[in-house]
Design a protein around this motif. Structure first.
Motif, PDB file in Angstrom:
ATOM      1  N   MET A 141     -23.178  19.059 -34.906  1.00 45.16           N
ATOM      2  CA  MET A 141     -23.390  18.366 -33.756  1.00 45.16           C
ATOM      3  C   MET A 141     -24.220  17.003 -33.698  1.00 45.16           C
ATOM      4  N   THR A 142     -23.841  16.185 -32.841  1.00 47.91           N
ATOM      5  CA  THR A 142     -24.383  14.809 -32.822  1.00 47.91           C
ATOM      6  C   THR A 142     -24.986  14.550 -31.502  1.00 47.91           C
ATOM      7  N   ALA A 143     -26.205  14.361 -31.581  1.00 43.66           N
ATOM      8  CA  ALA A 143     -26.927  13.894 -30.201  1.00 43.66           C
ATOM      9  C   ALA A 143     -27.369  12.425 -30.376  1.00 43.66           C
ATOM     10  N   ARG A 144     -27.374  12.079 -29.068  1.00 40.19           N
ATOM     11  CA  ARG A 144     -27.998  10.484 -28.808  1.00 40.19           C
ATOM     12  C   ARG A 144     -28.719  10.488 -27.665  1.00 40.19           C
ATOM     13  N   ALA A 145     -29.645   9.572 -27.403  1.00 42.12           N
ATOM     14  CA  ALA A 145     -30.348   9.111 -26.318  1.00 42.12           C
ATOM     15  C   ALA A 145     -29.428   8.267 -25.491  1.00 42.12           C
ATOM     16  N   VAL A 146     -29.429   8.371 -24.292  1.00 44.85           N
ATOM     17  CA  VAL A 146     -28.600   7.695 -23.298  1.00 44.85           C
ATOM     18  C   VAL A 146     -29.501   7.126 -21.987  1.00 44.85           C
ATOM     19  N   THR A 147     -29.807   5.885 -21.735  1.00 50.09           N
ATOM     20  CA  THR A 147     -30.576   5.406 -20.826  1.00 50.09           C
ATOM     21  C   THR A 147     -30.015   5.895 -19.406  1.00 50.09           C
ATOM     22  N   HIS A 148     -30.849   6.531 -18.770  1.00 55.01           N
ATOM     23  CA  HIS A 148     -30.568   7.186 -17.104  1.00 55.01           C
ATOM     24  C   HIS A 148     -31.500   6.339 -16.290  1.00 55.01           C
ATOM     25  N   LEU A 149     -30.728   5.549 -15.426  1.00 49.84           N
ATOM     26  CA  LEU A 149     -31.336   4.685 -14.118  1.00 49.84           C
ATOM     27  C   LEU A 149     -31.467   5.566 -13.057  1.00 49.84           C
ATOM     28  N   ASN A 150     -32.609   5.280 -12.355  1.00 48.59           N
ATOM     29  CA  ASN A 150     -32.727   6.227 -11.073  1.00 48.59           C
ATOM     30  C   ASN A 150     -32.778   5.276 -10.006  1.00 48.59           C
ATOM     31  N   PHE A 151     -31.905   5.047  -8.957  1.00 50.44           N
ATOM     32  CA  PHE A 151     -32.053   4.276  -7.742  1.00 50.44           C
ATOM     33  C   PHE A 151     -32.250   4.839  -6.613  1.00 50.44           C
ATOM     34  N   ARG A 152     -32.248   4.099  -5.381  1.00 47.51           N
ATOM     35  CA  ARG A 152     -32.360   4.492  -4.239  1.00 47.51           C
ATOM     36  C   ARG A 152     -31.316   3.880  -3.304  1.00 47.51           C
ATOM     37  N   GLY A 153     -30.153   4.236  -3.652  1.00 42.87           N
ATOM     38  CA  GLY A 153     -28.955   3.388  -2.943  1.00 42.87           C
ATOM     39  C   GLY A 153     -28.189   2.295  -3.207  1.00 42.87           C
ATOM     40  N   ASP A 154     -28.873   1.909  -4.692  1.00 41.94           N
ATOM     41  CA  ASP A 154     -28.300   0.840  -5.317  1.00 41.94           C
ATOM     42  C   ASP A 154     -27.368   1.101  -6.650  1.00 41.94           C
ATOM     43  N   ALA A 155     -27.234   2.259  -6.917  1.00 38.03           N
ATOM     44  CA  ALA A 155     -26.631   2.593  -8.326  1.00 38.03           C
ATOM     45  C   ALA A 155     -25.313   1.997  -8.412  1.00 38.03           C
ATOM     46  N   ARG A 156     -24.463   2.234  -7.404  1.00 39.41           N
ATOM     47  CA  ARG A 156     -23.280   1.494  -7.435  1.00 39.41           C
ATOM     48  C   ARG A 156     -23.183   0.220  -7.690  1.00 39.41           C
ATOM     49  N   GLU A 157     -23.883  -0.647  -6.940  1.00 43.25           N
ATOM     50  CA  GLU A 157     -24.025  -1.896  -7.027  1.00 43.25           C
ATOM     51  C   GLU A 157     -24.468  -2.347  -8.606  1.00 43.25           C
ATOM     52  N   ALA A 158     -25.516  -1.531  -9.023  1.00 37.46           N
ATOM     53  CA  ALA A 158     -26.227  -1.841 -10.348  1.00 37.46           C
ATOM     54  C   ALA A 158     -25.191  -1.430 -11.556  1.00 37.46           C
ATOM     55  N   LEU A 159     -24.518  -0.445 -11.550  1.00 36.62           N
ATOM     56  CA  LEU A 159     -23.481   0.042 -12.528  1.00 36.62           C
ATOM     57  C   LEU A 159     -22.490  -0.880 -12.458  1.00 36.62           C
ATOM     58  N   THR A 160     -21.645  -1.416 -11.310  1.00 35.13           N
ATOM     59  CA  THR A 160     -20.767  -2.375 -11.251  1.00 35.13           C
ATOM     60  C   THR A 160     -21.368  -3.700 -11.977  1.00 35.13           C
ATOM     61  N   PHE A 161     -22.458  -4.092 -11.766  1.00 38.63           N
ATOM     62  CA  PHE A 161     -23.047  -5.300 -12.333  1.00 38.63           C
ATOM     63  C   PHE A 161     -23.105  -5.257 -13.720  1.00 38.63           C
ATOM     64  N   TYR A 162     -23.704  -3.983 -14.193  1.00 39.34           N
ATOM     65  CA  TYR A 162     -23.770  -3.642 -15.752  1.00 39.34           C
ATOM     66  C   TYR A 162     -22.223  -3.678 -16.319  1.00 39.34           C
ATOM     67  N   ARG A 163     -21.376  -3.131 -15.737  1.00 40.81           N
ATOM     68  CA  ARG A 163     -19.929  -3.051 -16.270  1.00 40.81           C
ATOM     69  C   ARG A 163     -19.559  -4.549 -16.424  1.00 40.81           C
ATOM     70  N   SER A 164     -19.801  -5.468 -15.598  1.00 42.81           N
ATOM     71  CA  SER A 164     -19.357  -6.974 -15.457  1.00 42.81           C
ATOM     72  C   SER A 164     -20.178  -7.389 -16.692  1.00 42.81           C
ATOM     73  N   ALA A 165     -21.400  -7.131 -16.950  1.00 36.40           N
ATOM     74  CA  ALA A 165     -22.035  -7.706 -18.117  1.00 36.40           C
ATOM     75  C   ALA A 165     -21.547  -7.054 -19.588  1.00 36.40           C
ATOM     76  N   PHE A 166     -21.404  -5.839 -19.455  1.00 35.36           N
ATOM     77  CA  PHE A 166     -21.135  -5.251 -21.078  1.00 35.36           C
ATOM     78  C   PHE A 166     -19.582  -4.834 -21.126  1.00 35.36           C
ATOM     79  N   GLY A 167     -18.793  -4.697 -20.032  1.00 35.18           N
ATOM     80  CA  GLY A 167     -17.450  -4.303 -20.215  1.00 35.18           C
ATOM     81  C   GLY A 167     -17.335  -2.926 -20.150  1.00 35.18           C
ATOM     82  N   GLY A 168     -16.260  -2.410 -20.472  1.00 31.52           N
ATOM     83  CA  GLY A 168     -16.415  -0.880 -20.655  1.00 31.52           C
ATOM     84  C   GLY A 168     -15.874  -0.075 -19.554  1.00 31.52           C
ATOM     85  N   ASP A 169     -15.925   1.385 -19.256  1.00 35.78           N
ATOM     86  CA  ASP A 169     -15.302   2.006 -18.367  1.00 35.78           C
ATOM     87  C   ASP A 169     -16.605   2.269 -17.540  1.00 35.78           C
ATOM     88  N   LEU A 170     -16.393   2.144 -16.351  1.00 38.88           N
ATOM     89  CA  LEU A 170     -17.326   2.761 -15.187  1.00 38.88           C
ATOM     90  C   LEU A 170     -16.783   3.868 -14.585  1.00 38.88           C
TER      91      LEU A 170
END
Length: 140
Positions: free
Chosen positions: A1-30
């Motif tokens: 079994m492999t475990a890893r820590a993942v950063t989980h950010l909490n927002f109040r209405g900005d999660a979609r905008e923040a994740l879209t921004f982070y995808r533009s910075a890092f690429g990957g799948d949203l």
């Protein structure tokens, strides 16, 4: 079994905008799942807010986020955590830095540090503090 820590950010209405921004910075799948998508709408005004979201890249970077429901307490906090992104090359870290720096407050400019060939810290436009550096062997 492999475990890893993942950063989980909490927002109040900005999660979609923040994740879209982070995808533009890092690429990957949203991935975005709204409260409506999940069938868990408690507040009709928040039906399209993010219940589960993440950006995941092929090389293993993953950031999760959601919008805290209005009936739960939420405070953005002050220095509660940093998100650290460690890369193997200056080019890689510089590219991430340039994208994340859009609308950010630079806390420590990107440059050489005693412990890393390249290191910097910024607070992005969503209030998240990012620490970026190039991995190197630590020498005391």
């Amino acid at each position: 079994m492999t475990a890893r820590a993942v950063t989980h950010l909490n927002f109040r209405g900005d999660a979609r905008e923040a994740l879209t921004f982070y995808r533009s910075a890092f690429g990957g799948d949203l991935t975005l799942v709204t409260y409506k998508d999940a069938g868990t709408v408690q507040d009709p005004d928040a039906a399209d807010q993010v219940m589960f979201g993440q950006v995941a890249t092929a090389d293993g970077l993953c950031v999760m986020a959601y919008d805290v429901p209005s009936d739960l307490p939420w405070n953005q906090g002050e220095n509660a955590f940093f998100v650290s992104v460690r890369g193997e090359s200056s080019d890689e870290i510089t590219a991430y830095w340039q994208k994340l720096a859009e609308g950010a407050t630079v806390l420590r400019p990107l440059g050489a540090a005693q412990w890393a060939p390249l290191y910097g810290m910024l607070r992005d436009r969503f209030g998240v503090t990012w620490v970026l550096d190039v991995v190197s062997e630590y020498r005391a």
